[in-house]
Scaffold this motif. Structure first.
Motif, PDB file in Angstrom:
ATOM      1  N   ASN A  74      10.625   7.767   2.230  1.00 21.75           N
ATOM      2  CA  ASN A  74       9.978   6.453   2.332  1.00 21.75           C
ATOM      3  C   ASN A  74      10.589   5.521   1.290  1.00 21.75           C
ATOM      4  N   GLU A 149      12.611   3.886   7.382  1.00 19.17           N
ATOM      5  CA  GLU A 149      11.814   2.665   7.611  1.00 19.17           C
ATOM      6  C   GLU A 149      12.734   1.451   7.727  1.00 19.17           C
ATOM      7  N   ASP A 157       1.196   2.336   3.382  1.00 18.71           N
ATOM      8  CA  ASP A 157       1.357   3.162   4.582  1.00 18.71           C
ATOM      9  C   ASP A 157       2.855   3.222   4.897  1.00 18.71           C
ATOM     10  N   LEU A 158       3.233   3.977   5.911  1.00 21.99           N
ATOM     11  CA  LEU A 158       4.650   4.046   6.296  1.00 21.99           C
ATOM     12  C   LEU A 158       4.889   3.126   7.486  1.00 21.99           C
ATOM     13  N   HIS A 226       7.615  11.600  10.947  1.00 26.95           N
ATOM     14  CA  HIS A 226       6.776  10.472  10.513  1.00 26.95           C
ATOM     15  C   HIS A 226       5.374  10.956  10.150  1.00 26.95           C
ATOM     16  N   SER A 227       4.822  11.846  10.977  1.00 24.24           N
ATOM     17  CA  SER A 227       3.418  12.230  10.712  1.00 24.24           C
ATOM     18  C   SER A 227       3.322  13.142   9.490  1.00 24.24           C
ATOM     19  N   ARG A 230       3.792  10.899   6.486  1.00 18.41           N
ATOM     20  CA  ARG A 230       2.647   9.996   6.280  1.00 18.41           C
ATOM     21  C   ARG A 230       1.477  10.752   5.663  1.00 18.41           C
ATOM     22  N   GLU A 231       1.220  11.973   6.163  1.00 14.77           N
ATOM     23  CA  GLU A 231       0.133  12.797   5.621  1.00 14.77           C
ATOM     24  C   GLU A 231       0.429  13.106   4.149  1.00 14.77           C
ATOM     25  N   ASN A 241      -6.924  10.372   3.823  1.00 14.58           N
ATOM     26  CA  ASN A 241      -6.458  10.030   5.180  1.00 14.58           C
ATOM     27  C   ASN A 241      -7.571  10.343   6.167  1.00 14.58           C
TER      28      ASN A 241
END
Ligand SMILES: CCCCCC/C=C/CCCCCCCCCC(=O)SCCNC(=O)CCNC(=O)[C@H](O)C(C)(C)COP(=O)(O)OP(=O)(O)OC[C@H]1O[C@@H](n2cnc3c(N)ncnc32)[C@H](O)[C@@H]1OP(=O)(O)O
Ligand SMILES: CCCCCCCC/C=C\CCCCCCCC(=O)OC[C@@H](O)COP(=O)(O)O
Length: 254
Positions: A74, A149, A157-158, A226-227, A230-231, A241
């Motif tokens: 990120n 990104e 957030d992403l 991505h998930s 993000r987590e 979250n």
């Protein structure tokens, strides 16, 4: 005023250190080579002491496999350069926006370090530049660090991911290794003119294989990365979250 002084000094340090690093790199290696990244790394790692930034890294050893891979992380601000150099493995180049090349000694040192510059406004040119990296990645045993990104993102957030990193990994059939940095917002907030000292948690996640994957698998590969990133970002940034959990999974590096 403190914010502008600290950000201004950061840029000045970049220019001054780049100029010095260019001389050292040319004297040591004669020109553009990824081996200059280890010299750049030594210079940039000094920055954190000027700004009282501490890094707490988890799983850094996952980057030390001497094999080609695509590293994705990120991207929050120009301070990310410190985080990048904190864990940058050997033989790793970065993909950067072309505008950085025109920033005087900063552009020159990036060029000398093997950075690949892309024009984000010309997708076809950017894609072919990355395709070229994909072709040489394996035989040159290179790693490539990409910010999927595609731009700095100071939101908590992403952003949605661009696809280039995943095309490159699938094309070269090399693993994708996600690296996640916790949010800087507790000590760095441009809108609020805040730039104090603070701690950044860095977690290197398990490599995601791409052997046997094809272009049709890219949307799923992108979504998986991505998930999980993000987590991890929410957990490292102590942002509850969806299911309200947080706290690091692996032990801090000794
Ligand atoms: C000593 C002290 C020195 C101190 C200072 C100097 C320090 C130097 C040390 C080094 C520091 C380096 C730091 C570097 C940081 C730089 C940070 C940045 O610049 S971030 C911005 C640049 N990076 C990126 O943009 C990378 C992410 N972007 C991408 O990967 C994009 O995909 C792209 C740029 C390749 C294309 O852009 P775009 O069109 O906007 O994006 P997509 O939506 O992903 O793609 C559009 C459609 O094209 C298809 N596609 C994408 N890639 C490919 C491909 N390779 N082959 C075929 N098709 C491709 C994609 O599927 C999309 O199609 P669709 O039908 O919509 O699915
Ligand atoms: C003597 C000539 C001086 C020339 C002027 C140089 C002044 C600039 C000096 C330092 C700027 C800091 C660059 C450090 C490199 C950090 C790389 C980085 O992280 O930038 C990415 C960022 O950009 C993304 O831009 P966008 O958010 O996508 O848009």
């Amino acid at each position: 005023a403190n914010f502008y002084f600290r950000i201004g000094s950061y840029c000045v340090l970049c220019v001054v250190f780049s100029a010095v690093a260019c001389v050292v790199c040319v004297l040591c290696h004669g020109g553009r080579t990824v081996r200059n990244m280890s010299i750049i790394k030594r210079f940039v790692r000094i920055f954190k002491y000027f700004y009282g930034i501490q890094f707490e890294t988890y799983g850094e050893e996952k980057l030390h496999d001497d094999k080609p891979c695509v590293i994705i992380s990120n991207h929050q601000s120009i301070l990310d350069m410190m985080g990048l150099m904190e864990v940058l493995p050997r033989n790793c180049i970065q993909i950067a926006k072309r505008e950085l090349f025109y920033m005087g000694p900063v552009g020159l040192i990036m060029y000398l370090g093997g950075v690949i510059f892309i024009n984000r406004k010309r997708t076809s040119a950017a894609m072919s530049a990355m395709e070229e990296v994909g072709n040489t990645l394996v035989q040159e045993n290179l790693k490539v660090w990409i910010y999927p990104e595609g731009t700095r993102n100071e939101s908590y957030d992403l952003l949605p991911f661009k696809k280039g990193a995943f095309y490159l990994a699938v094309q070269a059939q090399v693993p994708v290794i996600p690296v996640v940095y916790s949010s800087f917002s507790s000590f760095y907030h441009p809108e609020k003119k805040i730039f104090t000292s603070g701690k950044i948690k860095v977690e290197v996640l398990d490599p995601i294989k791409t052997e046997g994957l094809t272009v049709t698998d890219i949307p799923k590969l992108l979504e998986t990365c991505h998930s999980v990133m993000r987590e991890t970002f929410f957990r490292l940034s102590n942002k509850p979250n969806e299911n309200g959990t947080n706290g690091p999974t692996s032990q801090p590096m000794q």
